[in-house]
Design an enzyme around this catalytic site. Structure first.
Site, PDB file in Angstrom:
ATOM      1  CB  THR A  67     -41.055  12.915 -19.640  1.00  0.00           C
ATOM      2  OG1 THR A  67     -40.615  14.055 -18.929  1.00  0.00           O
ATOM      3  CG2 THR A  67     -40.496  12.939 -21.050  1.00  0.00           C
ATOM      4  CE  LYS A  71     -43.914  13.499 -15.831  1.00  0.00           C
ATOM      5  NZ  LYS A  71     -43.188  13.863 -14.628  1.00  0.00           N
ATOM      6  CB  VAL A 159     -51.173  32.508  -4.501  1.00  0.00           C
ATOM      7  CG1 VAL A 159     -52.404  33.367  -4.638  1.00  0.00           C
ATOM      8  CG2 VAL A 159     -51.094  31.852  -3.146  1.00  0.00           C
TER       9      VAL A 159
END
Ligand code: NDP
Length: 275
Positions: A67, A71, A159
């Site tokens: 976790t 990862k 974004v």
């Protein structure tokens, strides 16, 4: 000899994985799949993930869950990876073989899709989906969602990160990358919160009117009623869910990879929901 498994992270004390896998293994008592023990939560030093994996292998562990924040490093230590792991460049399940091979998979996407379809009985096909976030959790589920339904919109505060995430897709099709402002006037059948906003009790800047009739609002966070879940209830979502089912379903996929049997997740989710 009983096979041993563990979960590795930093921090790690909050992890429910040992509890979940113990409940799974009890379903296979007396059978080979149940001959396992999973009770260790291993706190790896931030600069010592690969060494920790090496130690576990030498001590005879058969695999582990991985976790935050390891990862991406788990992807690096794997010598063989599944398709989802390859696409996401991130791994949450490692399986150790005696000949030194390390198999890496990412079960987060399968877990989310299974929870939505099987437990919440929501059909994803043909629906207009909004995925919020572009961090590790969003990376884990974006491609599996895209594989089922290309009518996918992604939004993220930063974004560029969302653009980078969707660049990895084979083809953009109807997939769009949005700023939160661009969501004004749009409506979605399924809105998935894969941001960590709930951790700090914050609400991503979603405009009102975002939920289409019959919409499902899904927060990947669990263990608390997040501002997103409250917003969804107040703004017309038909169903609101946290991410506990996903947590159990992704664990079930790991269990299947290690033990070759699929556990029944329904009673495990119910037990974890007990006050
Ligand atoms: P990361 O730190 O990798 O990413 C965080 C993401 O959240 C970024 O996209 C960030 O945007 C966005 N974000 C943070 N705060 C806000 C805010 N106030 N408003 C809008 N966007 C915000 O975290 P993870 O992806 O690893 O984890 C996300 C969540 O998913 C966590 O709550 C985690 O518990 C949960 N999770 C649940 C699982 C389950 O099995 N149920 C499995 C994995 C994760 P920006 O890029 O602009 O900073």
């Amino acid at each position: 000899m009983t096979d041993r498994y563990a979960v590795i992270g930093n921090p790690i004390s909050h992890s429910k994985s040992p509890e979940i896998h113990t409940m799974f293994s009890e379903q296979f008592k007396g059978k080979p799949a149940g001959d396992m023990v999973y009770k260790d939560r291993i706190l790896a030093p931030l600069d010592g993930f690969a060494e920790t994996i090496e130690r576990l292998r030498k001590e005879g562990y058969k695999g582990c869950n991985v976790t935050v924040p390891f990862k991406f490093e788990a992807f690096q230590v794997a010598t063989q990876r599944t398709g989802p792991a390859q696409i996401m460049q991130a791994v949450n399940t490692l399986k150790f073989f005696d000949d030194g091979r390390i198999f890496g998979d990412n079960t987060d996407g399968k877990g989310l899709v299974r929870d939505i379809k099987e437990n919440l009985h929501f059909d994803i096909v043909g629906k207009h989906i909004l995925l919020m976030g572009a961090g590790g959790a969003a990376h884990g589920v974006a491609q599996p969602l895209f594989d089922i339904n290309r009518n996918l919109a992604v939004v993220n505060r930063t974004v560029e990160k969302a653009r980078h995430m969707t660049d990895a897709f084979d083809k953009q099709d109807q997939t769009t990358v949005n700023t939160y402002e661009e969501l004004v006037g749009q409506r979605f059948d399924l809105v998935i919160n894969a941001t960590s906003s709930g951790l700090s009790d914050e609400m991503p800047p979603l405009p009102p009117g975002i939920f289409a009739p019959g919409a499902l609002a899904y927060d990947m966070m669990y263990g608390r009623d997040t501002p997103f879940m409250k917003f969804a209830r107040a703004n017309g979502a038909a169903t609101v869910s946290d991410g506990l089912g996903m947590l159990v379903e992704q664990a079930a996929e790991s269990f299947f990879l290690w033990r070759g049997e699929r556990p029944d997740t329904v009673p495990v989710i119910a037990t974890l929901r007990l006050p």
